[in-house]
Design a protein around this motif. Sequence first.
Motif, PDB file in Angstrom:
ATOM      1  N   THR A   1       0.830  -1.206   0.000  1.00  0.00           N
ATOM      2  CA  THR A   1       0.000   0.000   0.000  1.00  0.00           C
ATOM      3  C   THR A   1       0.865   1.256   0.000  1.00  0.00           C
ATOM      4  O   THR A   1       1.822   1.372   0.770  1.00  0.00           O
ATOM      5  CB  THR A   1      -0.911   0.020   1.237  1.00  0.00           C
ATOM      6  OG1 THR A   1      -1.740  -1.144   1.218  1.00  0.00           O
ATOM      7  CG2 THR A   1      -1.792   1.256   1.243  1.00  0.00           C
ATOM      8  N   LYS A   2       0.539   2.194  -0.878  1.00  0.00           N
ATOM      9  CA  LYS A   2       1.256   3.468  -0.921  1.00  0.00           C
ATOM     10  C   LYS A   2       0.814   4.358   0.241  1.00  0.00           C
ATOM     11  O   LYS A   2      -0.348   4.344   0.650  1.00  0.00           O
ATOM     12  CB  LYS A   2       0.982   4.194  -2.237  1.00  0.00           C
ATOM     13  CG  LYS A   2       1.333   3.405  -3.495  1.00  0.00           C
ATOM     14  CD  LYS A   2       2.820   3.212  -3.649  1.00  0.00           C
ATOM     15  CE  LYS A   2       3.147   2.549  -4.984  1.00  0.00           C
ATOM     16  NZ  LYS A   2       4.587   2.226  -5.108  1.00  0.00           N
ATOM     17  N   ARG A   3       1.751   5.125   0.758  1.00  0.00           N
ATOM     18  CA  ARG A   3       1.437   6.067   1.828  1.00  0.00           C
ATOM     19  C   ARG A   3       1.834   7.469   1.386  1.00  0.00           C
ATOM     20  O   ARG A   3       2.968   7.700   0.949  1.00  0.00           O
ATOM     21  CB  ARG A   3       2.175   5.698   3.115  1.00  0.00           C
ATOM     22  CG  ARG A   3       1.930   6.694   4.250  1.00  0.00           C
ATOM     23  CD  ARG A   3       2.639   6.305   5.533  1.00  0.00           C
ATOM     24  NE  ARG A   3       2.015   5.144   6.151  1.00  0.00           N
ATOM     25  CZ  ARG A   3       2.406   4.625   7.317  1.00  0.00           C
ATOM     26  NH1 ARG A   3       3.437   5.144   7.952  1.00  0.00           N
ATOM     27  NH2 ARG A   3       1.781   3.589   7.819  1.00  0.00           N
TER      28      ARG A   3
ATOM     29  N   TYR B   1      -4.751   4.110  -1.033  1.00  0.00           N
ATOM     30  CA  TYR B   1      -3.552   4.627  -0.387  1.00  0.00           C
ATOM     31  C   TYR B   1      -3.826   4.949   1.085  1.00  0.00           C
ATOM     32  O   TYR B   1      -4.945   5.310   1.459  1.00  0.00           O
ATOM     33  CB  TYR B   1      -3.061   5.907  -1.069  1.00  0.00           C
ATOM     34  CG  TYR B   1      -2.496   5.740  -2.461  1.00  0.00           C
ATOM     35  CD1 TYR B   1      -2.449   4.497  -3.098  1.00  0.00           C
ATOM     36  CD2 TYR B   1      -2.020   6.845  -3.164  1.00  0.00           C
ATOM     37  CE1 TYR B   1      -1.929   4.362  -4.375  1.00  0.00           C
ATOM     38  CE2 TYR B   1      -1.497   6.722  -4.439  1.00  0.00           C
ATOM     39  CZ  TYR B   1      -1.465   5.483  -5.047  1.00  0.00           C
ATOM     40  OH  TYR B   1      -0.952   5.360  -6.316  1.00  0.00           O
TER      41      TYR B   1
ATOM     42  N   ASP C   1       5.624   7.393   0.531  1.00  0.00           N
ATOM     43  CA  ASP C   1       5.969   7.307  -0.895  1.00  0.00           C
ATOM     44  C   ASP C   1       5.922   8.658  -1.595  1.00  0.00           C
ATOM     45  O   ASP C   1       6.534   8.823  -2.653  1.00  0.00           O
ATOM     46  CB  ASP C   1       5.011   6.341  -1.590  1.00  0.00           C
ATOM     47  CG  ASP C   1       5.140   4.930  -1.053  1.00  0.00           C
ATOM     48  OD1 ASP C   1       6.123   4.261  -1.399  1.00  0.00           O
ATOM     49  OD2 ASP C   1       4.263   4.502  -0.262  1.00  0.00           O
TER      50      ASP C   1
ATOM     51  N   LYS D   1      11.740  10.775  -4.106  1.00  0.00           N
ATOM     52  CA  LYS D   1      10.309  10.486  -4.023  1.00  0.00           C
ATOM     53  C   LYS D   1       9.510  11.702  -4.490  1.00  0.00           C
ATOM     54  O   LYS D   1       9.947  12.845  -4.333  1.00  0.00           O
ATOM     55  CB  LYS D   1       9.927  10.132  -2.587  1.00  0.00           C
ATOM     56  CG  LYS D   1      10.573   8.846  -2.081  1.00  0.00           C
ATOM     57  CD  LYS D   1      10.166   8.579  -0.634  1.00  0.00           C
ATOM     58  CE  LYS D   1      10.777   7.290  -0.119  1.00  0.00           C
ATOM     59  NZ  LYS D   1      10.407   7.025   1.296  1.00  0.00           N
TER      60      LYS D   1
ATOM     61  N   LEU E   1       3.560   7.415  -9.167  1.00  0.00           N
ATOM     62  CA  LEU E   1       3.821   6.366  -8.190  1.00  0.00           C
ATOM     63  C   LEU E   1       3.672   4.965  -8.762  1.00  0.00           C
ATOM     64  O   LEU E   1       4.429   4.054  -8.404  1.00  0.00           O
ATOM     65  CB  LEU E   1       2.864   6.520  -6.996  1.00  0.00           C
ATOM     66  CG  LEU E   1       3.142   7.691  -6.052  1.00  0.00           C
ATOM     67  CD1 LEU E   1       2.009   7.846  -5.055  1.00  0.00           C
ATOM     68  CD2 LEU E   1       4.472   7.503  -5.333  1.00  0.00           C
ATOM     69  N   GLU E   2       2.724   4.790  -9.654  1.00  0.00           N
ATOM     70  CA  GLU E   2       2.422   3.441 -10.122  1.00  0.00           C
ATOM     71  C   GLU E   2       2.877   3.157 -11.556  1.00  0.00           C
ATOM     72  O   GLU E   2       3.116   2.003 -11.908  1.00  0.00           O
ATOM     73  CB  GLU E   2       0.917   3.182 -10.018  1.00  0.00           C
ATOM     74  CG  GLU E   2       0.382   3.253  -8.595  1.00  0.00           C
ATOM     75  CD  GLU E   2      -1.062   2.842  -8.498  1.00  0.00           C
ATOM     76  OE1 GLU E   2      -1.556   2.142  -9.415  1.00  0.00           O
ATOM     77  OE2 GLU E   2      -1.726   3.234  -7.513  1.00  0.00           O
TER      78      GLU E   2
END
Length: 275
Positions: free
Chosen positions: A2-4, A31, A124, A156, A266-267
């Motif tokens: 899971t992204k944060r 997220y 992230d 980041k 991010l993805e």
Amino acid sequence: MTKRVLVILSEFGYWGEELVGPLSAFDERGYDVVFATPTGKQPHALPPSMDPDYVDPPLGRSVTTPEVAKLTRDLDESGRLANPLNLSAWAPERPYTSSPDYLRRLESYHRAVAKLEAELVPYDAVLIVGGSGPIVDLANNERVHEIVLAFARAGKPVAAECYGVACLAFARDWEDRKSIIWGKRVTGHCKEYDYKDGTGFLGVPDFNMGPPPYPLEYILRDATGPEGRYIGNFGRETSVIVDFPFVTGRSTPDSFLTGQKIVEVLEGGLRRFGW
């Protein structure tokens, strides 16, 4: 995994769509979103950003749909923003040179920066939400700058919208004092969209600053330097620029697109968009 995402908000008022736009994209992807404010107080949306009948003076029309107004009001009343992280207790601030035991304090500051960087490892990306509030307590906030610098050093994504982009212009390495966006392409609130009157803030009753205290466009033009570029896209409905690690959104209408592009960074490995 899971992204944060760390979302930084002003305590003097954020523009509703500039939070609910990206937040909708983050929630859709599942997220983990963590909110933070300068002193840990609950942030609130600026009243005009919850009013679909409010006419934005530079544009001469409403910039808030009934749907976005409801999303903003529901979020504001939900309790989701009730307990943000306190940046003043988390991120360090560089000591005055005139402080007693300056050298010891400076050494302590650098230890605190290293500690902050370690605590940011699980995150992230960071997003600084816009509105008039950031002018007061985010733009020249050294603790916010430390977080921005830490994310950039870690490679980041660092995202900001509207007047939140000022934080990127003022975040600088102490040694060369160059803005962290030097040589980069960014967007932000363009001069044509600045108010001539009516810039206001939450928590400061009956205070009308008139126009904004600084034209963000001019600051961004200077901060990006000769090899970078400010891109206002005046006359275009949206303006979002990705020049990794930075994702910048010009103003309110760009909020949902800003969230979408953060997700793509991010993805999907997006590194460049809009220029």
